[in-house]
Design a protein around this motif. Structure first.
Motif, PDB file in Angstrom:
ATOM      1  N   SER A 182      28.710  32.684  34.567  1.00  0.00           N
ATOM      2  CA  SER A 182      27.808  33.402  35.472  1.00  0.00           C
ATOM      3  C   SER A 182      26.567  32.585  35.789  1.00  0.00           C
ATOM      4  CB  SER A 182      27.393  34.736  34.837  1.00  0.00           C
ATOM      5  OG  SER A 182      28.482  35.621  34.753  1.00  0.00           O
ATOM      6  N   ALA A 183      26.021  31.889  34.776  1.00  0.00           N
ATOM      7  CA  ALA A 183      24.823  31.076  34.981  1.00  0.00           C
ATOM      8  C   ALA A 183      25.083  29.941  35.962  1.00  0.00           C
ATOM      9  CB  ALA A 183      24.332  30.524  33.643  1.00  0.00           C
ATOM     10  N   ILE A 184      26.213  29.265  35.804  1.00  0.00           N
ATOM     11  CA  ILE A 184      26.543  28.158  36.706  1.00  0.00           C
ATOM     12  C   ILE A 184      26.778  28.662  38.118  1.00  0.00           C
ATOM     13  CG2 ILE A 184      28.251  26.383  37.239  1.00  0.00           C
ATOM     14  CD1 ILE A 184      26.442  25.612  34.958  1.00  0.00           C
TER      15      ILE A 184
ATOM     16  N   ASN B   9      24.846  29.263  43.814  1.00  0.00           N
ATOM     17  CA  ASN B   9      24.560  30.157  44.942  1.00  0.00           C
ATOM     18  C   ASN B   9      23.561  31.223  44.501  1.00  0.00           C
ATOM     19  OD1 ASN B   9      24.626  31.367  47.428  1.00  0.00           O
ATOM     20  ND2 ASN B   9      26.730  32.112  47.278  1.00  0.00           N
ATOM     21  N   PRO B  10      22.268  30.827  44.392  1.00  0.00           N
ATOM     22  CA  PRO B  10      21.229  31.747  43.898  1.00  0.00           C
ATOM     23  C   PRO B  10      21.116  33.012  44.739  1.00  0.00           C
ATOM     24  CG  PRO B  10      20.406  29.493  44.019  1.00  0.00           C
ATOM     25  CD  PRO B  10      21.719  29.510  44.739  1.00  0.00           C
TER      26      PRO B  10
ATOM     27  N   PHE C  68      28.583  11.975  38.390  1.00  0.00           N
ATOM     28  CA  PHE C  68      27.667  12.768  37.582  1.00  0.00           C
ATOM     29  C   PHE C  68      26.238  12.741  38.123  1.00  0.00           C
ATOM     30  CE2 PHE C  68      31.178  12.568  34.642  1.00  0.00           C
ATOM     31  CZ  PHE C  68      31.094  13.757  33.942  1.00  0.00           C
ATOM     32  N   ASN C  69      25.971  11.946  39.155  1.00  0.00           N
ATOM     33  CA  ASN C  69      24.664  11.934  39.809  1.00  0.00           C
ATOM     34  C   ASN C  69      24.635  12.864  41.025  1.00  0.00           C
ATOM     35  OD1 ASN C  69      21.940  10.890  39.874  1.00  0.00           O
ATOM     36  ND2 ASN C  69      22.521   9.698  41.688  1.00  0.00           N
ATOM     37  N   ASN C  70      25.768  13.551  41.257  1.00  0.00           N
ATOM     38  CA  ASN C  70      25.889  14.441  42.400  1.00  0.00           C
ATOM     39  C   ASN C  70      25.829  15.895  41.922  1.00  0.00           C
ATOM     40  OD1 ASN C  70      27.494  16.226  44.306  1.00  0.00           O
ATOM     41  ND2 ASN C  70      27.449  14.341  45.527  1.00  0.00           N
ATOM     42  N   ARG C  71      24.782  16.603  42.321  1.00  0.00           N
ATOM     43  CA  ARG C  71      24.587  17.979  41.852  1.00  0.00           C
ATOM     44  C   ARG C  71      25.774  18.871  42.154  1.00  0.00           C
ATOM     45  NH1 ARG C  71      23.065  22.876  44.013  1.00  0.00           N
ATOM     46  NH2 ARG C  71      21.793  24.262  42.655  1.00  0.00           N
ATOM     47  N   GLU C  72      26.252  18.822  43.377  1.00  0.00           N
ATOM     48  CA  GLU C  72      27.351  19.697  43.783  1.00  0.00           C
ATOM     49  C   GLU C  72      28.603  19.437  42.948  1.00  0.00           C
ATOM     50  OE1 GLU C  72      28.854  22.834  46.195  1.00  0.00           O
ATOM     51  OE2 GLU C  72      26.825  22.011  46.023  1.00  0.00           O
ATOM     52  N   GLN C  73      28.921  18.165  42.736  1.00  0.00           N
ATOM     53  CA  GLN C  73      30.109  17.842  41.953  1.00  0.00           C
ATOM     54  C   GLN C  73      29.970  18.292  40.502  1.00  0.00           C
ATOM     55  OE1 GLN C  73      31.912  13.951  42.326  1.00  0.00           O
ATOM     56  NE2 GLN C  73      31.182  13.697  44.421  1.00  0.00           N
ATOM     57  N   VAL C  74      28.806  18.065  39.918  1.00  0.00           N
ATOM     58  CA  VAL C  74      28.599  18.437  38.522  1.00  0.00           C
ATOM     59  C   VAL C  74      28.679  19.948  38.339  1.00  0.00           C
ATOM     60  CG1 VAL C  74      26.886  18.539  36.660  1.00  0.00           C
ATOM     61  CG2 VAL C  74      27.273  16.394  37.886  1.00  0.00           C
ATOM     62  N   LEU C  75      27.959  20.697  39.166  1.00  0.00           N
ATOM     63  CA  LEU C  75      27.945  22.144  39.004  1.00  0.00           C
ATOM     64  C   LEU C  75      29.284  22.771  39.371  1.00  0.00           C
ATOM     65  CD1 LEU C  75      24.376  23.135  40.285  1.00  0.00           C
ATOM     66  CD2 LEU C  75      25.161  22.744  37.930  1.00  0.00           C
ATOM     67  N   THR C  76      29.969  22.229  40.358  1.00  0.00           N
ATOM     68  CA  THR C  76      31.285  22.753  40.721  1.00  0.00           C
ATOM     69  C   THR C  76      32.285  22.518  39.597  1.00  0.00           C
ATOM     70  OG1 THR C  76      30.884  22.436  43.090  1.00  0.00           O
ATOM     71  CG2 THR C  76      33.175  22.621  42.382  1.00  0.00           C
ATOM     72  N   THR C  77      32.251  21.315  39.016  1.00  0.00           N
ATOM     73  CA  THR C  77      33.134  21.029  37.891  1.00  0.00           C
ATOM     74  C   THR C  77      32.805  21.915  36.701  1.00  0.00           C
ATOM     75  OG1 THR C  77      33.370  18.724  38.605  1.00  0.00           O
ATOM     76  CG2 THR C  77      33.960  19.227  36.322  1.00  0.00           C
ATOM     77  N   ALA C  78      31.510  22.099  36.430  1.00  0.00           N
ATOM     78  CA  ALA C  78      31.099  22.982  35.335  1.00  0.00           C
ATOM     79  C   ALA C  78      31.605  24.398  35.563  1.00  0.00           C
ATOM     80  CB  ALA C  78      29.577  22.979  35.201  1.00  0.00           C
ATOM     81  N   SER C  79      31.539  24.855  36.808  1.00  0.00           N
ATOM     82  CA  SER C  79      32.000  26.198  37.130  1.00  0.00           C
ATOM     83  C   SER C  79      33.494  26.343  36.870  1.00  0.00           C
ATOM     84  CB  SER C  79      31.676  26.528  38.593  1.00  0.00           C
ATOM     85  OG  SER C  79      32.058  27.852  38.917  1.00  0.00           O
ATOM     86  N   VAL C  80      34.262  25.351  37.288  1.00  0.00           N
ATOM     87  CA  VAL C  80      35.711  25.393  37.058  1.00  0.00           C
ATOM     88  C   VAL C  80      36.021  25.400  35.568  1.00  0.00           C
ATOM     89  CG1 VAL C  80      37.866  24.110  37.336  1.00  0.00           C
ATOM     90  CG2 VAL C  80      36.289  24.321  39.267  1.00  0.00           C
ATOM     91  N   LEU C  81      35.344  24.547  34.809  1.00  0.00           N
ATOM     92  CA  LEU C  81      35.575  24.484  33.373  1.00  0.00           C
ATOM     93  C   LEU C  81      35.229  25.805  32.685  1.00  0.00           C
ATOM     94  CD1 LEU C  81      34.270  20.898  32.436  1.00  0.00           C
ATOM     95  CD2 LEU C  81      36.642  21.662  32.658  1.00  0.00           C
ATOM     96  N   GLU C  82      34.105  26.402  33.066  1.00  0.00           N
ATOM     97  CA  GLU C  82      33.695  27.651  32.427  1.00  0.00           C
ATOM     98  C   GLU C  82      34.616  28.804  32.809  1.00  0.00           C
ATOM     99  OE1 GLU C  82      31.728  27.714  30.060  1.00  0.00           O
ATOM    100  OE2 GLU C  82      30.410  25.976  30.293  1.00  0.00           O
TER     101      GLU C  82
END
Length: 247
Positions: free
Chosen positions: A193-195, A200-201, A144-158
């Motif tokens: 969409s936000a995640i 990838n801005p 949970f201290n890793n940005r890529e892992q957190v946002l990637t997991t959030a993306s999969v969940l959403e």
């Protein structure tokens, strides 16, 4: 029999995205409660009792609208728990914009989770044996201290959440619950969409071809058995339950 799930401050630059997320995000709960917990005058009759559970030691989601509501409740519990951990200890060097977006998502998902518990309890007239219990979660080696892992997991969940609501729509017989599901999935799609934009801005990933098909212009729709199998494979959900009466 279906597979069991075992061990399954605001900144100016963020204003537009925050408005995007909040279109219906916080208001869906109050509006939904008025629909889902209303009486028969609005077509809200009691849902049928679920089929007998062949394994009474393990909770079964149930059938019909009750099964779909418990199914959605399970997914919202997972998302709420995940974002709770994210906001309780943000990953290193998180930007103000990302912090605000993730905090907004946390509040939305906690509201969704609490709504479903209240709505289901009301629908079964307080018979808590028919309400999915509070689930336990374990994220294994997810950092949970890793940005890529957190946002990637959030993306999969959403993304999974949107596909789950899309797939469950055809299983809902009560028009009030169907309206509610449509409101919630629109919020979940904004989350997705936000995640994707945070990951990838400036790209078109917010509605990428991997999610919205080019031939139909529609997002994926998955049956409960497919979604629960995928979620179960992550190992995040530790509390076992079954979905014997859902496709």
């Amino acid at each position: 029999m279906r597979k069991s799930i075992v061990k399954v401050k605001p900144v100016e630059k963020a204003t537009n995205r925050r408005q995007f997320l909040k279109l219906g995000g916080m208001g869906v709960v109050g509006a939904g409660l008025l629909v889902a917990c209303s009486n028969d005058d609005n077509g809200m009759g009691m849902m049928p009792d679920p089929d007998p559970n062949p394994n009474p030691d393990i909770f079964d989601l149930g059938q019909g609208d009750l099964g779909v509501l418990n199914y959605a409740y399970a997914l919202e519990q997972l998302e709420a728990d995940f974002y709770t951990k994210v906001v309780n200890s943000f990953y290193a060097n998180i930007s103000d914009e990302e912090m605000q977006v993730l905090t907004d998502l946390y509040y939305h998902e906690v509201n969704h989770r609490d709504f479903f518990k209240t709505a289901i309890t009301a629908a079964v007239e307080g018979n808590t044996e028919l309400v999915l219990p509070t689930l336990e979660f374990d994220y294994g080696d997810l950092d949970f201290n890793n940005r890529e892992q957190v946002l990637t997991t959030a993306s999969v969940l959403e993304d999974t959440g949107v596909a789950a609501y899309n797939g469950a729509g055809r299983l809902i017989s009560n028009p009030g619950y169907l309206l509610l599901a449509g409101k919630i999935v629109s919020v979940e799609a904004r989350h997705a969409s936000a995640i994707r934009t945070l990951l990838n801005p400036g790209s078109a990933d917010f509605a990428g071809d991997d999610y919205v098909t080019t031939d139909t212009g529609l997002a994926a729709a998955l049956d409960p058995s497919v979604v629960l199998s995928a979620v179960g494979d992550t190992g995040f959900i530790q509390t076992p339950f079954t979905a014997n009466n859902l496709p």
